[in-house]
Design a protein around this motif. Structure first.
Motif, short mmCIF file in Angstrom:
data_model
loop_
_atom_site.label_atom_id
_atom_site.label_comp_id
_atom_site.label_asym_id
_atom_site.label_seq_id
_atom_site.Cartn_x
_atom_site.Cartn_y
_atom_site.Cartn_z
N ARG A 12 18.63 4.90 0.12
CA ARG A 12 19.75 4.26 0.76
C ARG A 12 19.18 3.58 2.11
NH1 ARG A 12 23.47 8.78 -0.65
NH2 ARG A 12 24.59 7.75 -2.48
N GLU A 13 18.46 4.39 2.75
CA GLU A 13 17.79 3.68 4.27
C GLU A 13 16.66 2.62 3.76
OE1 GLU A 13 15.74 7.02 5.87
OE2 GLU A 13 17.41 7.90 6.89
N ARG A 14 16.09 2.47 2.50
CA ARG A 14 15.24 1.59 2.11
C ARG A 14 16.04 0.37 1.78
NH1 ARG A 14 12.24 -1.99 2.53
NH2 ARG A 14 10.69 -2.71 0.76
N GLY A 15 17.45 0.44 1.70
CA GLY A 15 18.44 -0.88 1.32
C GLY A 15 18.40 -1.16 0.15
N LEU A 16 18.00 -0.25 -0.81
CA LEU A 16 17.98 -0.29 -2.34
C LEU A 16 19.69 -0.32 -2.82
CD1 LEU A 16 14.67 1.21 -3.36
CD2 LEU A 16 15.32 -1.00 -3.47
N PRO A 17 19.87 -0.75 -3.85
CA PRO A 17 21.39 -0.79 -4.57
C PRO A 17 21.73 0.45 -4.85
CG PRO A 17 20.14 -2.62 -5.81
CD PRO A 17 19.06 -1.84 -5.01
N GLU A 18 22.80 0.79 -4.68
CA GLU A 18 23.42 2.14 -5.19
C GLU A 18 22.96 2.74 -6.52
OE1 GLU A 18 25.02 5.91 -3.61
OE2 GLU A 18 24.57 3.99 -2.65
N ALA A 19 22.99 1.55 -7.44
CA ALA A 19 22.42 2.01 -8.62
C ALA A 19 20.92 2.67 -8.83
CB ALA A 19 22.52 0.72 -9.58
N VAL A 20 20.02 2.29 -7.82
CA VAL A 20 19.02 2.98 -7.85
C VAL A 20 19.00 4.52 -7.45
CG1 VAL A 20 16.80 3.09 -6.74
CG2 VAL A 20 17.71 1.16 -7.18
N VAL A 21 20.02 4.69 -6.65
CA VAL A 21 20.13 6.22 -6.12
C VAL A 21 20.82 6.88 -7.48
CG1 VAL A 21 21.68 7.83 -4.84
CG2 VAL A 21 20.93 5.83 -3.87
N SER A 22 21.44 6.45 -8.17
CA SER A 22 22.21 7.00 -9.59
C SER A 22 20.95 7.14 -10.40
CB SER A 22 23.11 6.11 -10.32
OG SER A 22 24.16 6.16 -9.41
N LEU A 23 20.08 6.09 -10.64
CA LEU A 23 18.80 6.21 -11.41
C LEU A 23 18.07 7.31 -11.05
CD1 LEU A 23 17.61 2.32 -11.93
CD2 LEU A 23 18.86 3.77 -13.65
#
Length: 143
Positions: A12-23
């Motif tokens: 999240r700190e990197r600013g990537l979409p929440e979908a990346v957290v789920s991946l």
């Protein structure tokens, strides 16, 4: 090695979409059915391909995003690139992209090669990149 909470925070700190957290935490099927066989969650046990990659590199500069078999896609905080590493080849990254759009385009090319239909590929793209980048990342890479 990060805990799941630390990994989620760092993504999240990197600013990537929440979908990346789920991946990263749950794998491809948690985000979209088309990703089920193409994206595995990051295994944080220490006895996994991601740990092998992080151990063979300067792991403090690597942020793992997802695994696919023996490969791990990472954000390299050292130079801001994104890289694909194989746990069985410590000589260097197999691929490198200057931005997250390049990573997504590579993933969508994998889906294209697996004959995932265009509508599903578009759905995945819309989950991972801003609307203005969707058409560009849907164009398959030349491999």
């Amino acid at each position: 090695m990060d805990t799941t909470d630390e990994l989620a925070r760092r993504i999240r700190e990197r600013g990537l979409p929440e979908a990346v957290v789920s991946l990263a935490l749950h794998g491809g099927a948690a985000v979209h059915p088309a990703l089920d066989l193409h994206v595995d969650y990051i295994d944080l046990t220490g006895d996994d391909p991601t740990s092998a990659v992080l151990g063979a590199t300067e792991s403090e500069y690597m942020l793992p995003l997802w695994m696919t078999g023996a490969t791990t896609t990472v954000f390299s905080r050292g130079d801001g690139s994104y890289e694909l590493w194989n746990a069985e080849d410590e000589s260097g990254p197999w691929e490198r992209w200057s931005d997250f759009g390049g990573v997504v385009r590579s993933l969508l090319t994998d889906l294209w090669e697996s004959e995932v239909d265009e509508a599903q590929r578009r759905e995945v793209a819309e989950l991972l990149v801003p609307k203005e980048q969707v058409d560009a990342v849907l164009e398959p890479e030349e491999r």
